[in-house]
Design an enzyme around this catalytic site. Structure first.
Site, PDB file in Angstrom:
ATOM      1  N   HIS A  30       0.844  -1.200   0.000  1.00  0.00           N
ATOM      2  CA  HIS A  30       0.000   0.000   0.000  1.00  0.00           C
ATOM      3  C   HIS A  30       0.874   1.243   0.000  1.00  0.00           C
ATOM      4  O   HIS A  30       2.104   1.163   0.149  1.00  0.00           O
ATOM      5  CB  HIS A  30      -0.983  -0.009   1.171  1.00  0.00           C
ATOM      6  CG  HIS A  30      -0.367   0.010   2.527  1.00  0.00           C
ATOM      7  ND1 HIS A  30       0.420  -1.007   3.024  1.00  0.00           N
ATOM      8  CD2 HIS A  30      -0.416   0.948   3.517  1.00  0.00           C
ATOM      9  CE1 HIS A  30       0.806  -0.723   4.250  1.00  0.00           C
ATOM     10  NE2 HIS A  30       0.330   0.478   4.568  1.00  0.00           N
ATOM     11  N   HIS A  74       1.384   3.823   1.983  1.00  0.00           N
ATOM     12  CA  HIS A  74       1.866   4.518   3.168  1.00  0.00           C
ATOM     13  C   HIS A  74       3.395   4.560   3.162  1.00  0.00           C
ATOM     14  O   HIS A  74       4.057   3.605   2.746  1.00  0.00           O
ATOM     15  CB  HIS A  74       1.346   3.846   4.439  1.00  0.00           C
ATOM     16  CG  HIS A  74      -0.033   4.292   4.808  1.00  0.00           C
ATOM     17  ND1 HIS A  74      -0.877   3.538   5.613  1.00  0.00           N
ATOM     18  CD2 HIS A  74      -0.735   5.424   4.495  1.00  0.00           C
ATOM     19  CE1 HIS A  74      -2.029   4.187   5.775  1.00  0.00           C
ATOM     20  NE2 HIS A  74      -1.961   5.324   5.101  1.00  0.00           N
ATOM     21  N   ASP A  94       5.839   4.282   5.285  1.00  0.00           N
ATOM     22  CA  ASP A  94       6.706   3.298   5.930  1.00  0.00           C
ATOM     23  C   ASP A  94       6.812   2.010   5.125  1.00  0.00           C
ATOM     24  O   ASP A  94       7.563   1.102   5.507  1.00  0.00           O
ATOM     25  CB  ASP A  94       6.237   3.005   7.358  1.00  0.00           C
ATOM     26  CG  ASP A  94       4.807   2.491   7.433  1.00  0.00           C
ATOM     27  OD1 ASP A  94       3.961   2.970   6.661  1.00  0.00           O
ATOM     28  OD2 ASP A  94       4.527   1.616   8.277  1.00  0.00           O
ATOM     29  N   HIS A  95       6.100   1.948   3.993  1.00  0.00           N
ATOM     30  CA  HIS A  95       6.168   0.768   3.137  1.00  0.00           C
ATOM     31  C   HIS A  95       6.772   1.065   1.765  1.00  0.00           C
ATOM     32  O   HIS A  95       7.006   0.131   0.989  1.00  0.00           O
ATOM     33  CB  HIS A  95       4.780   0.160   2.966  1.00  0.00           C
ATOM     34  CG  HIS A  95       4.233  -0.415   4.237  1.00  0.00           C
ATOM     35  ND1 HIS A  95       4.214  -1.766   4.512  1.00  0.00           N
ATOM     36  CD2 HIS A  95       3.704   0.193   5.332  1.00  0.00           C
ATOM     37  CE1 HIS A  95       3.693  -1.964   5.717  1.00  0.00           C
ATOM     38  NE2 HIS A  95       3.377  -0.780   6.229  1.00  0.00           N
ATOM     39  N   HIS A 127      -7.839  -1.506   5.561  1.00  0.00           N
ATOM     40  CA  HIS A 127      -6.914  -0.546   6.148  1.00  0.00           C
ATOM     41  C   HIS A 127      -7.423   0.861   5.844  1.00  0.00           C
ATOM     42  O   HIS A 127      -8.449   1.028   5.165  1.00  0.00           O
ATOM     43  CB  HIS A 127      -5.507  -0.770   5.573  1.00  0.00           C
ATOM     44  CG  HIS A 127      -4.409  -0.076   6.318  1.00  0.00           C
ATOM     45  ND1 HIS A 127      -4.282  -0.126   7.683  1.00  0.00           N
ATOM     46  CD2 HIS A 127      -3.371   0.691   5.880  1.00  0.00           C
ATOM     47  CE1 HIS A 127      -3.229   0.574   8.054  1.00  0.00           C
ATOM     48  NE2 HIS A 127      -2.655   1.083   6.980  1.00  0.00           N
ATOM     49  N   HIS A 162       5.686  -6.127  11.778  1.00  0.00           N
ATOM     50  CA  HIS A 162       5.063  -4.797  11.803  1.00  0.00           C
ATOM     51  C   HIS A 162       4.681  -4.417  13.239  1.00  0.00           C
ATOM     52  O   HIS A 162       3.536  -4.135  13.558  1.00  0.00           O
ATOM     53  CB  HIS A 162       3.831  -4.768  10.884  1.00  0.00           C
ATOM     54  CG  HIS A 162       3.399  -3.390  10.496  1.00  0.00           C
ATOM     55  ND1 HIS A 162       2.443  -2.694  11.197  1.00  0.00           N
ATOM     56  CD2 HIS A 162       3.784  -2.585   9.480  1.00  0.00           C
ATOM     57  CE1 HIS A 162       2.249  -1.516  10.626  1.00  0.00           C
ATOM     58  NE2 HIS A 162       3.052  -1.419   9.576  1.00  0.00           N
TER      59      HIS A 162
END
Length: 308
Positions: free
Chosen positions: A63, A65, A67-68, A140, A269
């Site tokens: 996805h 975001h 942090d990914h 999410h 995570h």
């Protein structure tokens, strides 16, 4: 085949853990590896590992975001400087193409290899003679996907002693038998593949979920998985917070693994509130109370994926 972790933290990096990045090592199967998510600092983590970016074949983003995926433009650029010349394919949700093309264009990054960017909204996104990859929507704050990697069954082993006894020497006929075709010897004897070939080797199933709270999509992707990688951002006492922020607890991850009939569960995570590995032990104990075959993911650690 094994999972190797470059980052196991949620949200932001800490001194102990970096943000999300997972590697599926396929050195025996494909002489390459696949990466799932690429948080900021991933290329620095690669330098501390035995991995080489030139071996990176596919990169899957769960996805959009930060942090990914904040580490993605730098890693793609660095791959060329580190000897990467083979094609690289990036898969991700809508928006990944604009994000990468804009980042690489404005930074005038030079990419000396073929870079293909494939956006998807779930379904079968890749298949060849050895593997297929299915993506499914999770629950999410933004569209987040999980990936189900299925290794196709491979032919069984030939009974070479029996073949030699029948006067059949190694050569092209062995290859035909391996593929399931009957052959005939020079003496006119028909050798049936079913008589000299063991049962096919069952392919392995690996499920790698992006950020999610419990949902039917996570369960569907996890069915009968040999290894399930599930986020476990919080412990069970923070269930309400997990729901509010669209995440899962370790116990909820274990419940998914149990209901799906998975063989093993890996948790990752983790919230930065759990600063040390010792502080994650209660999450492991909560999960094992429901699903005993649970482990905690650790950075720079490989977890083999066994055949049934």
């Amino acid at each position: 085949m094994e999972l190797y972790f470059l980052g196991t933290n949620a949200g932001i990096p800490t001194l102990q853990r970096n943000v999300t990045s997972i590697v599926l090592r396929l050195l025996e199967e494909r002489r390459s590896y696949w990466m799932f998510d690429c948080g900021e600092g991933t290329q620095q983590q690669v330098l501390k590992s035995p991995l080489r970016l030139g071996k990176l074949e596919k990169l899957f983003i769960t996805h959009m975001h930060g942090d990914h995926l904040f580490g993605l433009p730098g890693l793609i650029s660095s791959r060329g400087y580190q000897g990467g010349t083979s094609p690289l394919t990036v898969y991700g949700p809508p928006g990944i193409k604009a994000y990468l093309e804009t980042s690489l264009s404005l930074s005038q990054s030079r990419i000396p290899y073929k870079l293909e960017i494939i956006e998807h909204t779930g379904g079968l996104i890749f298949e060849d003679e050895g593997f297929k990859v299915e993506a499914g929507l999770l629950e999410h704050r933004i569209d987040s996907y999980g990936y189900r990697i299925v290794e196709k069954d491979s032919p069984g082993s030939l009974n070479t002693e029996l073949l030699k006894a029948k006067g059949l020497k190694p050569g092209p006929l062995y290859g035909k038998l391996k593929k399931g075709f009957d052959v005939m010897t020079e003496e006119g004897e028909t050798i049936h593949a079913t008589d000299v070939l063991s049962k096919p080797k069952r392919g392995r199933v690996i499920t790698i979920l992006g950020d999610t709270r419990p949902c039917p999509g996570a369960l569907h992707l996890s069915l009968d998985a040999d290894l399930l990688l599930h986020e476990a951002t919080f412990s069970q006492d923070l269930t309400d917070m997990a729901y509010q922020y669209y995440h899962s607890t370790a116990l909820q991850a274990a419940e998914c693994a149990k209901e799906a009939g998975a063989r093993r569960l890996l948790l990752t995570h983790f919230s930065s509130r759990y600063s040390s590995f010792d502080e994650l032990v209660p999450l492991l104990e909560e999960a094992r109370s429901v699903f005993p075959e649970t482990q905690l993911a650790e950075e720079f650690t490989a977890f083999p994926i066994y055949r049934r």
